[in-house]
Design an enzyme around this catalytic site. Structure first.
Site, PDB file in Angstrom:
ATOM      1  N   CYS A 114       0.821  -1.221   0.000  1.00 60.58           N
ATOM      2  CA  CYS A 114       0.000   0.000   0.000  1.00 60.58           C
ATOM      3  C   CYS A 114       0.852   1.266   0.000  1.00 60.58           C
ATOM      4  O   CYS A 114       0.374   2.336  -0.369  1.00 60.58           O
ATOM      5  CB  CYS A 114      -0.929   0.010   1.214  1.00 60.58           C
ATOM      6  SG  CYS A 114      -2.110  -1.322   1.151  1.00 60.58           S
ATOM      7  N   HIS A 259      -3.612   6.946   1.505  1.00 64.35           N
ATOM      8  CA  HIS A 259      -3.926   5.648   0.902  1.00 64.35           C
ATOM      9  C   HIS A 259      -5.318   5.259   1.386  1.00 64.35           C
ATOM     10  O   HIS A 259      -5.629   5.386   2.574  1.00 64.35           O
ATOM     11  CB  HIS A 259      -2.887   4.618   1.347  1.00 64.35           C
ATOM     12  CG  HIS A 259      -3.355   3.226   1.146  1.00 64.35           C
ATOM     13  ND1 HIS A 259      -3.788   2.769  -0.068  1.00 64.35           N
ATOM     14  CD2 HIS A 259      -3.494   2.187   2.015  1.00 64.35           C
ATOM     15  CE1 HIS A 259      -4.169   1.515   0.057  1.00 64.35           C
ATOM     16  NE2 HIS A 259      -4.000   1.135   1.313  1.00 64.35           N
ATOM     17  N   ASN A 289     -10.010  -0.649  -1.440  1.00 63.42           N
ATOM     18  CA  ASN A 289      -8.564  -0.477  -1.276  1.00 63.42           C
ATOM     19  C   ASN A 289      -7.860  -1.049  -2.513  1.00 63.42           C
ATOM     20  O   ASN A 289      -7.854  -2.259  -2.712  1.00 63.42           O
ATOM     21  CB  ASN A 289      -8.135  -1.219   0.003  1.00 63.42           C
ATOM     22  CG  ASN A 289      -6.631  -1.186   0.232  1.00 63.42           C
ATOM     23  OD1 ASN A 289      -5.852  -0.795  -0.634  1.00 63.42           O
ATOM     24  ND2 ASN A 289      -6.220  -1.604   1.419  1.00 63.42           N
TER      25      ASN A 289
HETATM   26  N1  ACO Z   1     -18.899  -9.133   6.754  1.00 59.60           N
HETATM   27  C1  ACO Z   1     -19.533  -9.337   7.904  1.00 59.60           C
HETATM   28  N2  ACO Z   1     -18.909  -9.571   9.077  1.00 59.60           N
HETATM   29  C2  ACO Z   1     -17.569  -9.578   9.062  1.00 59.60           C
HETATM   30  C3  ACO Z   1     -16.823  -9.376   7.889  1.00 59.60           C
HETATM   31  C4  ACO Z   1     -17.540  -9.149   6.699  1.00 59.60           C
HETATM   32  N3  ACO Z   1     -16.932  -8.921   5.515  1.00 59.60           N
HETATM   33  N4  ACO Z   1     -15.511  -9.435   8.196  1.00 59.60           N
HETATM   34  C5  ACO Z   1     -15.407  -9.670   9.497  1.00 59.60           C
HETATM   35  N5  ACO Z   1     -16.664  -9.776  10.040  1.00 59.60           N
HETATM   36  C6  ACO Z   1     -17.026 -10.020  11.432  1.00 59.60           C
HETATM   37  C7  ACO Z   1     -15.941 -10.719  12.220  1.00 59.60           C
HETATM   38  O1  ACO Z   1     -16.019 -12.115  12.055  1.00 59.60           O
HETATM   39  C8  ACO Z   1     -16.253 -10.277  13.630  1.00 59.60           C
HETATM   40  O2  ACO Z   1     -17.312 -11.065  14.128  1.00 59.60           O
HETATM   41  P1  ACO Z   1     -17.365 -11.484  15.694  1.00 59.60           P
HETATM   42  O3  ACO Z   1     -17.493 -10.185  16.435  1.00 59.60           O
HETATM   43  O4  ACO Z   1     -18.572 -12.343  15.763  1.00 59.60           O
HETATM   44  O5  ACO Z   1     -16.064 -12.193  15.976  1.00 59.60           O
HETATM   45  C9  ACO Z   1     -16.786  -8.855  13.453  1.00 59.60           C
HETATM   46  O6  ACO Z   1     -17.203  -8.773  12.081  1.00 59.60           O
HETATM   47  C10 ACO Z   1     -15.756  -7.787  13.739  1.00 59.60           C
HETATM   48  O7  ACO Z   1     -14.548  -8.112  13.043  1.00 59.60           O
HETATM   49  P2  ACO Z   1     -13.274  -7.207  13.140  1.00 59.60           P
HETATM   50  O8  ACO Z   1     -12.185  -7.840  12.330  1.00 59.60           O
HETATM   51  O9  ACO Z   1     -12.986  -6.881  14.555  1.00 59.60           O
HETATM   52  O10 ACO Z   1     -13.817  -5.899  12.368  1.00 59.60           O
HETATM   53  P3  ACO Z   1     -13.143  -4.494  12.226  1.00 59.60           P
HETATM   54  O11 ACO Z   1     -14.062  -3.478  12.696  1.00 59.60           O
HETATM   55  O12 ACO Z   1     -11.731  -4.504  12.745  1.00 59.60           O
HETATM   56  O13 ACO Z   1     -13.072  -4.334  10.638  1.00 59.60           O
HETATM   57  C11 ACO Z   1     -11.445  -4.422   8.893  1.00 59.60           C
HETATM   58  C12 ACO Z   1     -12.310  -5.212   9.861  1.00 59.60           C
HETATM   59  C13 ACO Z   1     -12.357  -3.651   7.961  1.00 59.60           C
HETATM   60  C14 ACO Z   1     -10.617  -5.405   8.065  1.00 59.60           C
HETATM   61  C15 ACO Z   1     -10.532  -3.436   9.671  1.00 59.60           C
HETATM   62  O14 ACO Z   1      -9.896  -4.119  10.711  1.00 59.60           O
HETATM   63  C16 ACO Z   1      -9.496  -2.752   8.818  1.00 59.60           C
HETATM   64  O15 ACO Z   1      -9.790  -1.950   7.958  1.00 59.60           O
HETATM   65  N6  ACO Z   1      -8.199  -2.990   9.096  1.00 59.60           N
HETATM   66  C17 ACO Z   1      -7.102  -2.298   8.420  1.00 59.60           C
HETATM   67  C18 ACO Z   1      -6.975  -2.613   6.966  1.00 59.60           C
HETATM   68  C19 ACO Z   1      -5.749  -1.896   6.407  1.00 59.60           C
HETATM   69  O16 ACO Z   1      -5.479  -0.762   6.690  1.00 59.60           O
HETATM   70  N7  ACO Z   1      -4.951  -2.565   5.622  1.00 59.60           N
HETATM   71  C20 ACO Z   1      -3.682  -1.951   5.215  1.00 59.60           C
HETATM   72  C21 ACO Z   1      -3.540  -1.843   3.820  1.00 59.60           C
HETATM   73  S1  ACO Z   1      -3.701  -3.360   2.963  1.00 59.60           S
HETATM   74  C22 ACO Z   1      -2.138  -3.763   2.323  1.00 59.60           C
HETATM   75  O17 ACO Z   1      -1.133  -3.198   2.615  1.00 59.60           O
HETATM   76  C23 ACO Z   1      -2.097  -4.933   1.431  1.00 59.60           C
END
Ligand code: ACO
Length: 332
Positions: A114, A259, A289
């Site tokens: 990223c 980003h 993303n």
């Molecule tokens: N749809 C529905 N529910 C989901 C989904 C989905 N797509 N994905 C996860 N859940 C559920 C999980 O299973 C969890 O359920 P539980 O509470 O029963 O255990 C709940 O939703 C919460 O999951 P979290 O992972 O805690 O959700 P969060 O609010 O953290 O969001 C996300 C997840 C969007 C991935 C977030 O953590 C994020 O954006 N992280 C950073 C991403 C990033 O910046 N990446 C860097 C760049 S990428 C690169 O360099 C390649």
């Protein structure tokens, strides 16, 4: 000493648009969750074999060259940022060079995920500052869609990524108040396995095995919450580092182009820095993303929408797999 100014910008998004409702058909997810947790409404997916990292990058590059009033033959060097090259080797930069008829022109692929475009701008800037090249094409192009696990198991990652490409043409300027004023580049491999794709790779005995396919190590893995926590710290840190390096204050910045990782990350950065929401660009709702392509796509759109004007001070900033992070401060 010359420095690199942005003379033209371009973008390419694949024709196919995939909505959150489309994803609901393949995995247990829903539009409300995706919008609320990420801000994403749609993303574009490439047509396999036709819309590739290099071919989309070439389209974006042609647009950028046109905007700059330059010919492809003016390009001295290519920097291509991608984590999804067509082949394990050679890199997409070589393929893009061939597509543009730049046979013989040097091409360097950058693998900082990223943060790829932020690194790419800085590399191009160094080549131009040293006097080695006058015109450098910096491209970010990604095809994420074919790497995703489109079942419920992979939903946390699958819903956030999209495909696309963006490009900038950098040319030498002697104007000290214009161009890339400073960049900072960081990496910490301690966190490599918090956001990575294990296979295919050279780590084990074979690049890819049936077992790797069965156990899912061919799919990207992301410790989402962990990445999120680091991102919201590193984004502001890198922005402030550009200000310390140049003596500007945050109020001098006209637009921050982060980003596009997650709308909540962008909002957290805006709040932590205490800047007005309109000073932070966001288009994640349309594209998700797109990794190394997200900043040049966003910069191109910001320009098209009149949100970057001549003389504006713009900060590009990224965080991603590696972990890698960094920023550029640019005077247009
Ligand atoms: N749809 C529905 N529910 C989901 C989904 C989905 N797509 N994905 C996860 N859940 C559920 C999980 O299973 C969890 O359920 P539980 O509470 O029963 O255990 C709940 O939703 C919460 O999951 P979290 O992972 O805690 O959700 P969060 O609010 O953290 O969001 C996300 C997840 C969007 C991935 C977030 O953590 C994020 O954006 N992280 C950073 C991403 C990033 O910046 N990446 C860097 C760049 S990428 C690169 O360099 C390649």
């Amino acid at each position: 000493m010359p420095r690199a100014s942005i003379a033209g910008l371009g973008k390419y998004l694949p024709k196919r648009i995939v909505t959150n409702h489309d994803l609901e058909k393949w995995m247990d997810t829903n539009d409300a969750w995706i919008r609320e947790r990420t801000g994403i409404e749609t993303r574009h997916w490439a047509e396999p074999g036709k819309e590739t990292a290099a071919s989309m990058g070439a389209e974006a590059a042609r647009q950028a060259l046109k905007q700059a009033g330059l010919q492809t033959s003016d390009v001295d060097f290519i920097v291509f940022a991608t984590l999804s090259p067509e082949y394990t080797f050679p890199g997409s930069g070589c393929l893009l060079g061939d597509m543009l008829g730049l046979n013989g022109v040097g091409a360097l692929d950058i693998r900082t995920q990223c943060t790829g475009f932020v690194y790419g701008l800085s590399v191009a800037d160094q080549f131009i500052r040293s006097g080695m090249y006058k015109t450098v094409l910096v491209v970010g192009g990604e095809v994420q869609s074919t790497a995703l696990n489109l079942t419920t198991e992979g939903r946390d990652v699958a819903v956030i990524f999209g495909d696309g490409a963006g490009a900038a043409v950098l040319t030498a300027t002697d104007d000290e108040n214009k161009g890339i004023l400073t960049s900072n580049l960081h990496a910490d491999g301690k966190y490599a396995r918090e956001l990575f794709c294990e296979a295919p790779g050279s780590f084990g005995e074979k690049r890819v095995t049936h077992e790797m396919i069965d156990n899912g190590s061919i799919y990207p893995y992301m410790n989402g919450r962990y990445v999120f926590k680091h991102a919201v710290t590193r984004f502001p840190e890198s922005i402030l580092e550009t200000l310390r390096a140049t003596g500007y204050s945050k109020d001098d910045i006209d637009l921050i182009i982060p980003h596009q990782a997650n709308k909540r990350i962008t909002e957290a950065v805006q709040q932590r820095l205490d800047v007005a929401p309109e000073k932070v660009f966001s288009n994640i709702h349309k594209y998700g993303n797109t990794t190394a392509a997200s900043i040049p796509i966003a910069m191109t759109e910001a320009m098209e929408e009149g949100r970057i004007r001549p003389g504006d001070l713009v900060c590009t900033v990224a965080f991603g797999s590696g972990f890698t992070w960094g920023a550029n401060l640019i005077r247009f």
